[in-house]
Design an enzyme around this catalytic site. Sequence first.
Site, PDB file in Angstrom:
ATOM      1  N   ASP A   2     -11.777   9.686   8.079  1.00 33.70           N
ATOM      2  CA  ASP A   2     -11.315   9.315   6.740  1.00 33.70           C
ATOM      3  C   ASP A   2     -11.899   7.958   6.334  1.00 33.70           C
ATOM      4  O   ASP A   2     -11.180   7.057   5.900  1.00 33.70           O
ATOM      5  CB  ASP A   2      -9.788   9.280   6.697  1.00 33.70           C
ATOM      6  CG  ASP A   2      -9.239   9.389   5.266  1.00 33.70           C
ATOM      7  OD1 ASP A   2      -9.998   9.819   4.369  1.00 33.70           O
ATOM      8  OD2 ASP A   2      -8.068   9.040   5.045  1.00 33.70           O
ATOM      9  N   GLY A  26       2.394   7.591   3.665  1.00 38.97           N
ATOM     10  CA  GLY A  26       3.612   6.791   3.670  1.00 38.97           C
ATOM     11  C   GLY A  26       3.433   5.503   2.888  1.00 38.97           C
ATOM     12  O   GLY A  26       2.545   5.396   2.032  1.00 38.97           O
ATOM     13  N   VAL A  40       3.215   1.140   3.043  1.00 41.94           N
ATOM     14  CA  VAL A  40       2.938  -0.024   3.881  1.00 41.94           C
ATOM     15  C   VAL A  40       3.623  -1.246   3.282  1.00 41.94           C
ATOM     16  O   VAL A  40       3.488  -1.523   2.075  1.00 41.94           O
ATOM     17  CB  VAL A  40       1.417  -0.291   3.995  1.00 41.94           C
ATOM     18  CG1 VAL A  40       1.164  -1.492   4.908  1.00 41.94           C
ATOM     19  CG2 VAL A  40       0.705   0.938   4.544  1.00 41.94           C
ATOM     20  N   GLY A  47       0.834  -1.197   0.000  1.00 40.97           N
ATOM     21  CA  GLY A  47       0.000   0.000   0.000  1.00 40.97           C
ATOM     22  C   GLY A  47       0.864   1.241   0.000  1.00 40.97           C
ATOM     23  O   GLY A  47       1.985   1.232   0.508  1.00 40.97           O
ATOM     24  N   GLU A  48       0.330   2.309  -0.591  1.00 41.12           N
ATOM     25  CA  GLU A  48       1.101   3.540  -0.678  1.00 41.12           C
ATOM     26  C   GLU A  48       0.153   4.720  -0.785  1.00 41.12           C
ATOM     27  O   GLU A  48      -0.896   4.642  -1.443  1.00 41.12           O
ATOM     28  CB  GLU A  48       2.025   3.486  -1.895  1.00 41.12           C
ATOM     29  CG  GLU A  48       3.079   4.565  -1.929  1.00 41.12           C
ATOM     30  CD  GLU A  48       4.141   4.308  -2.996  1.00 41.12           C
ATOM     31  OE1 GLU A  48       5.023   5.171  -3.158  1.00 41.12           O
ATOM     32  OE2 GLU A  48       4.074   3.252  -3.659  1.00 41.12           O
ATOM     33  N   GLY A  49       0.502   5.817  -0.116  1.00 35.78           N
ATOM     34  CA  GLY A  49      -0.347   7.005  -0.162  1.00 35.78           C
ATOM     35  C   GLY A  49       0.375   8.202   0.402  1.00 35.78           C
ATOM     36  O   GLY A  49       1.595   8.165   0.624  1.00 35.78           O
TER      37      GLY A  49
END
Length: 428
Positions: free
Chosen positions: A259, A145, A147, A140-142
Amino acid sequence: MGADADPSGGFLASTTPLLGLPLYALLTISAAALVFALLFFSLRRCSRSRANRRFAPLIPTSTKEIGEITPVRNAKGEEEAKKVVAVVKPSEGSSSSSSASSSVSMEKEKKMENIGWGRWYTLAELEAATAGFNSENVIGEGGYGIVYRGVLPDLSIVAVKNLLNNKGQAEKEFKVEVEAIGKVRHKNLVGLIGYCAEGAKRMLVYEYIDNGTLEQWLHGDVGPISPLTWDIRMKIAIGTAKGIAYLHEGLEPKVVHRDIKSSNILLNKQWYPKVSDFGLAKVLGSGSSYVTTRVMGTFGYVAPEYACTGMLNESSDVYSFGVLLMEIISGRSPVDYNRPVGEVNMVEWFKRTVQRKHDEEVLDPSIEVKPSTRALKRVLLICLRCIDMDAQKRPKMGQIIHMLEGDEFPFRIVRLSQLLCILHLCFC
């Protein structure tokens, strides 16, 4: 003189009624019993003390741990929370003075009751678990940061979130996650296992959920027929609602997630959902109806009154859940610029379509077996109630769960409308 001396010892040698024993023997036995009793109670007290030390609440086997940080409500509370972290944070130097070491030990003993729910990992441990933060382990990425999937020495699999250190944002999100869900354990919330804080690095270690995110299954390339059947989608919606309801109604002080979106709903192989990513969460103190904060969240999910005023409370999460529920039903993204002009905003398109009584048109075409008209109308009603422009008219998450699980209340309205239609046809 020999006749005056009593060979039997005089008075002490006189026989007593107790078993015919001489008085001196009875006194000797009594004294020995008293000494024995004193020794017995002394030893027993020592053993109890030793047992209490032995069975006191144990610190986890890790050499580095974090103390519990309770949700704060004021500046003083925040300062105290920082002190707890500073006490148990691993030292960066290879050696330290004996006085500093004993001071840390004393402080650890003071905070003993607050330790044990989260492990403090070293940077080296997490580097080893993720193969040096290898790009092949990215799951995961956003903006928050990256994951990584990690494997610990005991072969347990974890998700390691490496927070980006953008102008102190990593420190802020780290603290928020600790305060919001450090102690929380719920089957529909992702569990926080531990932490890492070395230098500027801030990392969070979660339980690993092995089936991706809801966003991937709704909007990814899964073929013409979605594996997310109607029943599975409702299962995901109900589980997500239960997780949010626990934050709102099962904690004191309550937590507003801020969120709620499909990419923050993780799924396991049995399609059970877990709400994740509490980096934007806010703690709402008891007695407070809202908290004023900088507007944060994801475009398309943010409640209009929060976007306009910055006033945040549980109803903001309810609005976001309503958008998520529409997304689950329709398979559409909240904002999609690839669609025709009138369909870019999913919420507006959804409301118009339902108002025109074209209920079937809002269904994801990749759902092979369509729900009954009754079941669809029930969920559409819940969606519209969640996104009510009047925040005070939105239902609580606990009420939403009841409406999703049972159809009695919503269908009183539907049955009444049907009855009116029948009367109109009969008498007009």
